[in-house]
Design a protein around this motif. Structure first.
Motif, PDB file in Angstrom:
ATOM      1  N   ARG A 163       6.959   3.179  -2.755  1.00 44.70           N
ATOM      2  CA  ARG A 163       8.453   3.044  -2.426  1.00 44.70           C
ATOM      3  C   ARG A 163       9.273   2.620  -3.706  1.00 44.70           C
ATOM      4  NH1 ARG A 163       7.709  -2.509   1.239  1.00 44.70           N
ATOM      5  NH2 ARG A 163       6.876  -3.631  -0.430  1.00 44.70           N
TER       6      ARG A 163
ATOM      7  N   THR B 141       0.854  -1.281  -0.051  1.00 43.85           N
ATOM      8  CA  THR B 141       0.043  -0.026   0.018  1.00 43.85           C
ATOM      9  C   THR B 141       0.849   1.125  -0.111  1.00 43.85           C
ATOM     10  OG1 THR B 141       0.082  -0.069   2.464  1.00 43.85           O
ATOM     11  CG2 THR B 141      -1.892  -1.275   1.067  1.00 43.85           C
ATOM     12  N   ASP B 142       2.085   1.056   0.421  1.00 40.79           N
ATOM     13  CA  ASP B 142       2.959   2.218   0.558  1.00 40.79           C
ATOM     14  C   ASP B 142       3.752   2.455  -0.830  1.00 40.79           C
ATOM     15  OD1 ASP B 142       2.095   2.662   2.943  1.00 40.79           O
ATOM     16  OD2 ASP B 142       3.833   1.370   4.053  1.00 40.79           O
TER      17      ASP B 142
END
Length: 205
Positions: A58, A55-56
């Protein structure tokens, strides 16, 4: 006194209702199997979105093979041996030229074949089984119809193209595979199939 005739519409309605009730009475009751009902997917059990850990935002390193600049595009990517893993791309796509290749989409047929490129020529198959050769500069070179003598181009649809070593292989909805000389369009041989060819051929070895 005048006799009052029965209302035929009311009689028909009553007969229909009675027939429905009789049929409903004859229907077997639905069998409901015992046991716990399980969801088809695990995430449906809790009605929540499964956390995949992605979900993040990066940055991750990506390893690509060396970009390949290919002048030829010989056949559809049906299998790994026909694919180009990392084709080179020089920039934005802009129209350079356009040329008529024959019959387009209609209620009689559709263009389902992807073009192939060999030795500076683009080969296409229209919706009525006509193969055309066009130079990569946009000049029309030759065209050949794959329609049998007693048939019409609207009688069948489907097929595709592949190219290899100076030969264009064309499959058609008329159930034949034809080998054409890439330079002249001359027919080298024809192989009849047992059914309509709905996809593109593949050439190997």
């Amino acid at each position: 006194m005048k006799k009052r005739l029965p209302n035929l519409g009311s009689i028909a309605c009553c007969v229909g209702v009675l027939s429905f009730l009789m049929l409903s009475a004859c229907e077997e009751p639905e069998t409901i199997l015992a046991g716990k009902r399980e969801p088809l997917r695990a995430e449906e059990a809790s009605n929540t979105v499964v956390n995949t850990g992605l979900t993040d935002n990066r940055s991750e390193p990506v390893a690509l093979s060396q970009a390949q600049s290919n002048a030829n595009w010989l056949q559809r990517h049906n299998s790994p041996h026909t694919r180009i893993d990392h084709p080179a791309f020089g920039g934005e796509l802009e129209p350079i030229w356009s040329v008529n290749i024959g019959s387009g989409n209609s209620r009689f047929g559709r263009i389902v074949s992807e073009p192939v490129v060999l030795d500076g020529k683009v080969f296409t198959l229209d919706s009525e089984a006509r193969v055309s050769a066009t130079s990569t500069a946009g000049a029309a070179l030759w065209n050949v119809s794959l329609v049998p003598e007693r048939d019409s181009g609207r009688d069948a649809t489907g097929g595709g193209l592949a190219a290899s070593k100076g030969v264009v292989y064309a499959a058609s909805g008329f159930g034949v595979v034809s080998a054409l000389d890439a330079k002249t369009g001359q027919e080298l041989w024809v192989q009849k199939l047992q059914a309509s060819a709905t996809g593109s051929p593949t050439v190997r070895d």
